[in-house]
Design a protein around this motif. Structure first.
Motif, PDB file in Angstrom:
ATOM      1  N   ALA A  32     -48.331 -24.659  -8.326  1.00 15.10           N
ATOM      2  CA  ALA A  32     -48.866 -23.311  -8.510  1.00 15.10           C
ATOM      3  C   ALA A  32     -47.787 -22.407  -9.086  1.00 15.10           C
ATOM      4  O   ALA A  32     -46.589 -22.697  -8.976  1.00 15.10           O
ATOM      5  CB  ALA A  32     -49.351 -22.766  -7.171  1.00 15.10           C
ATOM      6  N   PRO A  33     -48.184 -21.305  -9.703  1.00 13.15           N
ATOM      7  CA  PRO A  33     -47.183 -20.349 -10.192  1.00 13.15           C
ATOM      8  C   PRO A  33     -46.236 -19.919  -9.082  1.00 13.15           C
ATOM      9  O   PRO A  33     -46.634 -19.779  -7.925  1.00 13.15           O
ATOM     10  CB  PRO A  33     -48.042 -19.183 -10.695  1.00 13.15           C
ATOM     11  CG  PRO A  33     -49.351 -19.804 -11.052  1.00 13.15           C
ATOM     12  CD  PRO A  33     -49.564 -20.895 -10.037  1.00 13.15           C
ATOM     13  N   TRP A 223     -48.180 -16.589 -16.061  1.00 12.83           N
ATOM     14  CA  TRP A 223     -49.080 -17.265 -15.125  1.00 12.83           C
ATOM     15  C   TRP A 223     -50.539 -16.882 -15.348  1.00 12.83           C
ATOM     16  O   TRP A 223     -51.431 -17.442 -14.711  1.00 12.83           O
ATOM     17  CB  TRP A 223     -48.661 -16.971 -13.692  1.00 12.83           C
ATOM     18  CG  TRP A 223     -48.320 -15.530 -13.438  1.00 12.83           C
ATOM     19  CD1 TRP A 223     -49.183 -14.513 -13.139  1.00 12.83           C
ATOM     20  CD2 TRP A 223     -47.014 -14.949 -13.490  1.00 12.83           C
ATOM     21  NE1 TRP A 223     -48.506 -13.338 -12.992  1.00 12.83           N
ATOM     22  CE2 TRP A 223     -47.170 -13.571 -13.192  1.00 12.83           C
ATOM     23  CE3 TRP A 223     -45.740 -15.453 -13.738  1.00 12.83           C
ATOM     24  CZ2 TRP A 223     -46.078 -12.700 -13.156  1.00 12.83           C
ATOM     25  CZ3 TRP A 223     -44.670 -14.592 -13.694  1.00 12.83           C
ATOM     26  CH2 TRP A 223     -44.839 -13.233 -13.407  1.00 12.83           C
ATOM     27  N   ASP A 224     -50.809 -15.947 -16.237  1.00  8.57           N
ATOM     28  CA  ASP A 224     -52.188 -15.603 -16.584  1.00  8.57           C
ATOM     29  C   ASP A 224     -52.778 -16.565 -17.598  1.00  8.57           C
ATOM     30  O   ASP A 224     -53.924 -16.371 -18.044  1.00  8.57           O
ATOM     31  CB  ASP A 224     -52.252 -14.170 -17.134  1.00  8.57           C
ATOM     32  CG  ASP A 224     -51.906 -13.126 -16.088  1.00  8.57           C
ATOM     33  OD1 ASP A 224     -52.277 -13.323 -14.912  1.00  8.57           O
ATOM     34  OD2 ASP A 224     -51.256 -12.112 -16.429  1.00  8.57           O
ATOM     35  N   PRO A 226     -53.266 -20.220 -17.226  1.00  7.69           N
ATOM     36  CA  PRO A 226     -53.128 -21.425 -16.391  1.00  7.69           C
ATOM     37  C   PRO A 226     -53.480 -22.723 -17.108  1.00  7.69           C
ATOM     38  O   PRO A 226     -53.079 -23.793 -16.660  1.00  7.69           O
ATOM     39  CB  PRO A 226     -54.090 -21.155 -15.236  1.00  7.69           C
ATOM     40  CG  PRO A 226     -55.127 -20.233 -15.823  1.00  7.69           C
ATOM     41  CD  PRO A 226     -54.381 -19.359 -16.773  1.00  7.69           C
ATOM     42  N   LYS A 227     -54.228 -22.640 -18.213  1.00  6.83           N
ATOM     43  CA  LYS A 227     -54.586 -23.861 -18.949  1.00  6.83           C
ATOM     44  C   LYS A 227     -53.515 -24.157 -19.996  1.00  6.83           C
ATOM     45  O   LYS A 227     -53.810 -24.382 -21.177  1.00  6.83           O
ATOM     46  CB  LYS A 227     -55.954 -23.704 -19.589  1.00  6.83           C
ATOM     47  CG  LYS A 227     -57.091 -23.518 -18.587  1.00  6.83           C
ATOM     48  CD  LYS A 227     -58.436 -23.355 -19.275  1.00  6.83           C
ATOM     49  CE  LYS A 227     -59.556 -23.163 -18.260  1.00  6.83           C
ATOM     50  NZ  LYS A 227     -60.893 -22.985 -18.917  1.00  6.83           N
ATOM     51  N   ASN A 228     -52.251 -24.175 -19.547  1.00  6.70           N
ATOM     52  CA  ASN A 228     -51.169 -24.289 -20.515  1.00  6.70           C
ATOM     53  C   ASN A 228     -50.904 -25.711 -20.993  1.00  6.70           C
ATOM     54  O   ASN A 228     -49.963 -25.951 -21.742  1.00  6.70           O
ATOM     55  CB  ASN A 228     -49.879 -23.647 -19.977  1.00  6.70           C
ATOM     56  CG  ASN A 228     -49.499 -24.142 -18.596  1.00  6.70           C
ATOM     57  OD1 ASN A 228     -49.727 -25.297 -18.259  1.00  6.70           O
ATOM     58  ND2 ASN A 228     -48.913 -23.252 -17.798  1.00  6.70           N
ATOM     59  N   CYS A 258     -44.637 -19.885 -14.619  1.00  3.93           N
ATOM     60  CA  CYS A 258     -46.042 -19.931 -15.029  1.00  3.93           C
ATOM     61  C   CYS A 258     -46.858 -20.926 -14.220  1.00  3.93           C
ATOM     62  O   CYS A 258     -48.074 -20.796 -14.116  1.00  3.93           O
ATOM     63  CB  CYS A 258     -46.145 -20.273 -16.513  1.00  3.93           C
ATOM     64  SG  CYS A 258     -45.701 -21.981 -16.918  1.00  3.93           S
ATOM     65  N   GLY A 259     -46.212 -21.949 -13.672  1.00  3.95           N
ATOM     66  CA  GLY A 259     -46.953 -22.980 -12.968  1.00  3.95           C
ATOM     67  C   GLY A 259     -47.569 -23.989 -13.912  1.00  3.95           C
ATOM     68  O   GLY A 259     -47.531 -23.843 -15.142  1.00  3.95           O
ATOM     69  N   ASN A 260     -48.115 -25.065 -13.365  1.00  6.23           N
ATOM     70  CA  ASN A 260     -48.755 -26.138 -14.127  1.00  6.23           C
ATOM     71  C   ASN A 260     -47.732 -26.840 -15.029  1.00  6.23           C
ATOM     72  O   ASN A 260     -46.780 -27.397 -14.540  1.00  6.23           O
ATOM     73  CB  ASN A 260     -49.977 -25.621 -14.877  1.00  6.23           C
ATOM     74  CG  ASN A 260     -51.027 -25.080 -13.932  1.00  6.23           C
ATOM     75  OD1 ASN A 260     -51.412 -25.748 -12.971  1.00  6.23           O
ATOM     76  ND2 ASN A 260     -51.471 -23.846 -14.146  1.00  6.23           N
ATOM     77  N   THR A 262     -44.943 -26.567 -16.446  1.00  2.11           N
ATOM     78  CA  THR A 262     -43.785 -25.681 -16.474  1.00  2.11           C
ATOM     79  C   THR A 262     -42.689 -26.150 -17.428  1.00  2.11           C
ATOM     80  O   THR A 262     -42.061 -25.343 -18.109  1.00  2.11           O
ATOM     81  CB  THR A 262     -43.190 -25.561 -15.069  1.00  2.11           C
ATOM     82  OG1 THR A 262     -43.037 -26.884 -14.522  1.00  2.11           O
ATOM     83  CG2 THR A 262     -44.116 -24.769 -14.159  1.00  2.11           C
TER      84      THR A 262
END
Length: 479
Positions: A32-33, A223-224, A226-228, A258-260, A262
């Motif tokens: 998670a972020p 982090w806005d 999330p589908k990175n 950002c999470g995911n 990273t």
């Protein structure tokens, strides 16, 4: 075109900061972020060792090495070689992206044509192929196009898209690589961030869409997005991290938050942010441990990345003195080697001192060019400082002196005995020895300079270095 030393600093930054972002983000991947009060540190995690780069840098390395060998990115034979290297890497890699793994796993002839065919088939089967696996590896492409001849930017755009197309059929992946590669080139040459200015070199019917995406990234935080894993949101998260922070270190940390995916977002952000700030803005504590797959059955380090990047800028050719690939550089007739006047665990010397290291010296801070076989300590214990002994030739002389002094202190805190040297133990060695005394030994600038001048027979720091030493303040952990 002859690049200035500051432009070369920034070109190195594009490569090494991308690898640092990759390694920094690796242990946080698929989480998670991170909250803003959580520390982001270089550490091992999952399958990754401390400082180990992942598939992001591993796929960039063959591109960088191709340029270091003087190959052209607009030749099909070079693209064939990239595909073959990637396929060989995939067979033993710790981690490979799903889309890239499927493409490389289905090709038979190990050619660019076969890779493009496999990428097209995968897109037709799934209806999507705009993963972030091309944007993560695009940093080296700009180094082949740093001249200012007519049409250079168009040739860069074509090369960036062609390399993207090897594994990603979706044109959005190519668009992202074109925009980012052109922005990296612009940053290296000018020191400016300009992503919007590159929109003219993607198809006209997609420019407004990308302009809106850039606007969105500037309004929101990393982090806005999330589908990175999608190349679009990976670019947006990386751009958001860059525009919402100021320093290279802050920008990489924000990218990791950002999470995911990273490591990939931080590698992407590091390429462009590094092209603005330069390698000298990258903290030694992040640079020293960098390592990972480098092809041909070997592990590469930050020193390898630097060597390849310098050769890439020279289109595969070393300079007249053999930099950066010569095994040795000639040393002076006289040798200087003596202890720091305020710390007996630090030796001060010239280039010749490397051949006469006192027993127990196990870390080296080099302030001049050294041969690939001239320093006999591990890469993690060798800080090769990019500092030029000429006023106006350094992007941030205060920052470089601080980082070099802090590197000496880090080695000492780890129990190492350190050699600090430049070519003749005159200017740069004097300045860094004094900077170390100011930041970590409690000396006043005037006292530090006086102590070093009384010890070094060739003492003679350039005035701009003396002025920089006088501006320094003690580190928080001064002893």
């Amino acid at each position: 075109m002859r690049l200035s030393t500051i432009q070369k600093d920034r070109a190195l930054g594009a490569i090494i900061a991308s690898a640092a972002g990759d390694a920094l983000g690796a242990p946080y991947e698929f989480q998670a972020p991170l909250p803003t009060d959580a520390d982001v540190v270089l550490r091992p995690g999952g399958p990754w060792e401390l400082g180990e780069w992942t598939d992001d840098t591993a796929m960039a390395v063959p591109i960088l090495r191709a340029l270091a060998e003087g190959r052209r990115l607009d030749e099909e034979a070079t693209l064939d070689a990239l595909v073959a290297e990637w396929a060989g890497w995939r067979r033993g890699a710790k981690d490979v992206g799903v889309q890239i793994g499927r493409v490389l796993g289905t090709i038979r002839s190990l050619t660019a044509a076969d890779a493009r065919r496999a990428a097209r088939i995968l897109h037709e089967q799934t209806g999507r192929s705009a993963g972030n696996g091309t944007l993560m590896r695009t940093a080296p492409v700009a180094l082949a196009f740093l001249d200012e001849q007519p049409g250079t930017e168009d040739r860069l755009a074509a090369a960036a898209r062609a390399i993207s197309d090897l594994t990603h059929f979706d044109p959005e992946a190519g668009d992202a690589c074109v925009l980012w590669s052109l922005a990296i080139r612009h940053a290296i040459l000018t020191g400016e961030l300009d992503l919007r200015g590159q929109l003219a070199r993607i198809p006209a019917d997609r420019r407004d869409v990308w302009a809106g995406r850039i606007d969105d990234a500037e309004r929101r935080m990393p982090w806005d997005f999330p589908k990175n894993g999608w190349v679009v949101q990976a670019l947006q998260a990386a751009w958001s991290a860059i525009v919402h922070a100021d320093t290279l270190e802050q920008r990489l940390v924000l990218a990791v938050r950002c999470g995911n995916d990273t490591d990939t977002v931080a590698a992407i952000a590091g390429a462009l942010a590094g092209a603005v700030h330069g390698v000298t803005a990258l903290p030694f504590r992040w640079r020293r441990h960098l390592h990972g797959w480098a092809g041909e059955g070997r592990v590469g380090t930050h020193l390898d990345l630097q060597q390849w990047a310098v050769l890439a800028m020279g289109r595969g050719r070393a300079d007249a003195k053999g930099w950066p690939s010569a095994a040795r550089f000639p040393v002076g007739v006289d040798q200087t080697l003596l202890r720091h006047p305020l710390d007996e665990g630090v030796w001060l010397g010239d280039l010749a001192a490397l051949d006469h290291l006192p027993a127990g010296v196990d870390a080296v801070v080099s302030l001049c060019r050294v041969g690939t076989e001239q320093v006999r300590v591990p890469a993690s214990e060798h800080h090769l400082v990019w500092i030029v002994d000429q006023d106006g030739a350094n992007a941030d002389v205060d920052g470089v002196l601080t980082d070099a002094a802090d590197a000496v202190a880090t080695f000492r805190e780890e129990g190492c005995t350190v050699l600090v040297h430049c070519f003749e133990a005159r200017s740069r060695t004097s300045a860094v020895a004094a900077a170390y005394a100011v930041r970590h030994l409690g000396a006043a600038p005037s006292g530090a300079l006086e102590a070093v001048s009384g010890a070094l027979p060739n003492y003679g720091p350039e005035r701009f270095l003396v002025d920089a030493v006088r501006r320094l303040t003690p580190a928080g952990g001064a002893r």
